[in-house]
Design a protein around this motif. Structure first.
Motif, PDB file in Angstrom:
ATOM      1  N   VAL A 118       0.842  -1.206   0.000  1.00  0.00           N
ATOM      2  CA  VAL A 118       0.000   0.000   0.000  1.00  0.00           C
ATOM      3  C   VAL A 118       0.870   1.246   0.000  1.00  0.00           C
ATOM      4  N   ARG A 119       1.859   1.278   0.896  1.00  0.00           N
ATOM      5  CA  ARG A 119       2.772   2.418   0.977  1.00  0.00           C
ATOM      6  C   ARG A 119       4.004   2.012   1.788  1.00  0.00           C
ATOM      7  N   LEU A 120       5.051   2.797   1.655  1.00  0.00           N
ATOM      8  CA  LEU A 120       6.253   2.608   2.450  1.00  0.00           C
ATOM      9  C   LEU A 120       6.035   3.254   3.808  1.00  0.00           C
ATOM     10  N   PRO A 167      13.760   3.190   3.019  1.00  0.00           N
ATOM     11  CA  PRO A 167      14.479   1.951   2.672  1.00  0.00           C
ATOM     12  C   PRO A 167      15.947   2.013   3.097  1.00  0.00           C
ATOM     13  N   ALA A 168      16.412   0.964   3.730  1.00  0.00           N
ATOM     14  CA  ALA A 168      17.815   0.863   4.139  1.00  0.00           C
ATOM     15  C   ALA A 168      18.540  -0.018   3.136  1.00  0.00           C
ATOM     16  N   PHE A 169      19.512   0.573   2.432  1.00  0.00           N
ATOM     17  CA  PHE A 169      20.223  -0.159   1.384  1.00  0.00           C
ATOM     18  C   PHE A 169      21.394  -0.931   1.974  1.00  0.00           C
ATOM     19  N   HIS A 170      21.562  -2.181   1.488  1.00  0.00           N
ATOM     20  CA  HIS A 170      22.694  -3.024   1.876  1.00  0.00           C
ATOM     21  C   HIS A 170      23.386  -3.469   0.595  1.00  0.00           C
ATOM     22  N   PRO A 171      24.676  -3.119   0.451  1.00  0.00           N
ATOM     23  CA  PRO A 171      25.355  -3.372  -0.826  1.00  0.00           C
ATOM     24  C   PRO A 171      25.581  -4.845  -1.159  1.00  0.00           C
ATOM     25  N   ASP A 229      28.648 -13.284  -1.741  1.00  0.00           N
ATOM     26  CA  ASP A 229      27.659 -14.350  -1.569  1.00  0.00           C
ATOM     27  C   ASP A 229      26.222 -13.855  -1.628  1.00  0.00           C
ATOM     28  N   ARG A 230      26.025 -12.543  -1.663  1.00  0.00           N
ATOM     29  CA  ARG A 230      24.661 -12.032  -1.608  1.00  0.00           C
ATOM     30  C   ARG A 230      24.527 -10.776  -2.450  1.00  0.00           C
ATOM     31  N   ALA A 231      23.444 -10.697  -3.240  1.00  0.00           N
ATOM     32  CA  ALA A 231      23.200  -9.527  -4.092  1.00  0.00           C
ATOM     33  C   ALA A 231      22.755  -8.341  -3.244  1.00  0.00           C
ATOM     34  N   PRO A 232      22.865  -7.121  -3.753  1.00  0.00           N
ATOM     35  CA  PRO A 232      22.387  -5.935  -3.018  1.00  0.00           C
ATOM     36  C   PRO A 232      20.894  -6.059  -2.699  1.00  0.00           C
ATOM     37  N   TYR A 233      20.488  -5.528  -1.562  1.00  0.00           N
ATOM     38  CA  TYR A 233      19.085  -5.618  -1.164  1.00  0.00           C
ATOM     39  C   TYR A 233      18.693  -4.432  -0.287  1.00  0.00           C
ATOM     40  N   TYR A 234      17.373  -4.262  -0.095  1.00  0.00           N
ATOM     41  CA  TYR A 234      16.812  -3.207   0.735  1.00  0.00           C
ATOM     42  C   TYR A 234      15.969  -3.830   1.851  1.00  0.00           C
ATOM     43  N   LEU A 235      16.010  -3.192   3.006  1.00  0.00           N
ATOM     44  CA  LEU A 235      15.109  -3.527   4.107  1.00  0.00           C
ATOM     45  C   LEU A 235      14.218  -2.313   4.349  1.00  0.00           C
ATOM     46  N   THR A 236      12.892  -2.546   4.268  1.00  0.00           N
ATOM     47  CA  THR A 236      11.949  -1.429   4.333  1.00  0.00           C
ATOM     48  C   THR A 236      10.726  -1.816   5.146  1.00  0.00           C
ATOM     49  N   ASP A 237      10.264  -0.883   5.996  1.00  0.00           N
ATOM     50  CA  ASP A 237       8.985  -1.077   6.678  1.00  0.00           C
ATOM     51  C   ASP A 237       7.871  -0.813   5.674  1.00  0.00           C
ATOM     52  N   LEU A 238       6.981  -1.804   5.482  1.00  0.00           N
ATOM     53  CA  LEU A 238       5.943  -1.684   4.467  1.00  0.00           C
ATOM     54  C   LEU A 238       4.555  -1.865   5.070  1.00  0.00           C
ATOM     55  N   GLU A 265      -5.100  -3.361   6.396  1.00  0.00           N
ATOM     56  CA  GLU A 265      -3.757  -2.837   6.186  1.00  0.00           C
ATOM     57  C   GLU A 265      -2.911  -3.165   7.409  1.00  0.00           C
ATOM     58  N   VAL A 266      -1.779  -3.814   7.148  1.00  0.00           N
ATOM     59  CA  VAL A 266      -0.879  -4.249   8.223  1.00  0.00           C
ATOM     60  C   VAL A 266       0.525  -3.783   7.891  1.00  0.00           C
ATOM     61  N   THR A 267       1.199  -3.174   8.864  1.00  0.00           N
ATOM     62  CA  THR A 267       2.574  -2.722   8.670  1.00  0.00           C
ATOM     63  C   THR A 267       3.538  -3.807   9.137  1.00  0.00           C
ATOM     64  N   VAL A 268       4.423  -4.187   8.239  1.00  0.00           N
ATOM     65  CA  VAL A 268       5.413  -5.231   8.529  1.00  0.00           C
ATOM     66  C   VAL A 268       6.800  -4.601   8.481  1.00  0.00           C
ATOM     67  N   PRO A 269       7.559  -4.668   9.573  1.00  0.00           N
ATOM     68  CA  PRO A 269       8.896  -4.053   9.583  1.00  0.00           C
ATOM     69  C   PRO A 269       9.932  -4.908   8.862  1.00  0.00           C
ATOM     70  N   GLY A 270      10.916  -4.213   8.257  1.00  0.00           N
ATOM     71  CA  GLY A 270      12.087  -4.884   7.697  1.00  0.00           C
ATOM     72  C   GLY A 270      11.807  -5.856   6.589  1.00  0.00           C
ATOM     73  N   MET A 271      10.929  -5.513   5.645  1.00  0.00           N
ATOM     74  CA  MET A 271      10.682  -6.381   4.491  1.00  0.00           C
ATOM     75  C   MET A 271      11.880  -6.344   3.554  1.00  0.00           C
ATOM     76  N   TYR A 272      12.205  -7.504   3.007  1.00  0.00           N
ATOM     77  CA  TYR A 272      13.401  -7.659   2.169  1.00  0.00           C
ATOM     78  C   TYR A 272      13.018  -7.575   0.697  1.00  0.00           C
ATOM     79  N   THR A 273      13.729  -6.744  -0.057  1.00  0.00           N
ATOM     80  CA  THR A 273      13.576  -6.694  -1.521  1.00  0.00           C
ATOM     81  C   THR A 273      14.962  -6.627  -2.142  1.00  0.00           C
TER      82      THR A 273
END
Length: 296
Positions: free
Chosen positions: A128-130, A134-138, A142-151, A163-171
């Protein structure tokens, strides 16, 4: 000590011991009890112990002898089932004990059953919204770049969307945006369970399957090798009770059963419950080794 012969009582108690033990192994491998307490398996194992004790007692009391007092001689032909019973029964018993070590805990199993009744699974839902930056991790090698975001997500519960807010979703690779689809775990018929990104409750089942895939070929090879090396006549003679052969072997197997109790009844011994079950998986092979060394 003279070696007692066989009679109807020793035959019945002996086969009772074998069949109840086989039933206990089968129940364990089939997962009759998915989590502790493993009552059906323990009941069958306890029945096996009772039959074993009865077999020892009836063997001691047996008075079957040659009419002239000569040593007892086996007149029946060797049972063709015995070699396969030993060759495949020992590895299967070891596998059942080993798999017991990977049994999930009682609370986890009961919670999983409750969630399954509520329709708990992985679903794809819309952003629905951020709800945060977003917190970027390079990433690294062994791991591709990703973001952790409260969604804030739209969750289609059975009684209507919320509507439910979930902290630290990985993308991966890029930050999420409204309208994007993401995977989450929740129970449609139980909003109180909550929403989580990493809620896979089948990992224990997959781990057990992986163990079976890795271990079964080895145990099958062991069973085939054991069957190839077995002396049918010597195995046939094992049906006559010999204290120096059978009592230590039965004691080893009883020790294995005792080592399974912490996991089967879910209590710790010196902080361990899984390790004793792993050690118990060795006892069928140890008992078989003792019998092989002393059977002649």
């Amino acid at each position: 000590m003279t070696t007692p012969g066989r009679n109807k009582a020793t035959t019945l108690t002996g086969w009772g011991m074998v069949l109840s033990g086989g039933a206990a192994v089968t129940a364990s491998l089939r997962g009759v009890s998915p989590y502790p307490p493993l009552l059906p398996e323990l009941a069958l194992a306890g029945l096996t112990v009772l039959f074993a004790a009865a077999w020892v007692v009836t063997s001691y009391r047996s008075t079957t002898r040659d009419p002239l007092g000569k040593p007892y001689r086996e007149t029946r032909r060797p049972n063709p089932v015995l070699p396969y019973l030993f060759a495949f029964g020992v590895p299967l018993a070891a596998l059942a004990a080993f798999m017991t070590a990977f049994t999930v805990s009682g609370p986890y199993g009961r919670e999983t059953e409750r969630l399954e009744r509520a329709g708990y699974d992985r679903f794809q839902v819309s952003v629905v919204r951020l709800a945060g930056r977003p917190a970027f991790h390079p990433g690294d090698e062994d791991r591709a770049p990703y973001y952790l975001t409260d969604l804030t997500l739209r969750i289609p519960y059975a009684d209507g969307p919320r509507e439910v807010t979930v902290p630290g979703m990985y993308t991966r690779h890029r930050a999420p945006s409204p309208g994007q689809k993401v995977d989450v775990y929740f129970a449609p018929r139980d909003p109180g369970t909550g929403v989580t990104e990493d809620g896979d409750r089948d990992r224990h089942r997959r781990r057990s399957i992986l163990v079976l895939v890795l271990v079964c070929p080895f145990l099958l090879a062991v069973a085939i090798a054991m069957r190839w090396q077995m002396d049918v006549e010597a195995l046939h003679r094992l049906r006559r009770f010999r204290p120096v052969v059978h009592l230590p072997a039965l004691a080893i197997l009883l020790t294995g059963l005792i080592l399974l109790l912490p996991k089967a009844l879910e209590f710790d011994v010196a902080g361990f419950d899984r390790l004793p079950a792993v050690l118990a998986s060795l006892t069928p092979f140890l008992a078989q080794t003792w019998v092989a060394l002393r059977r002649r």
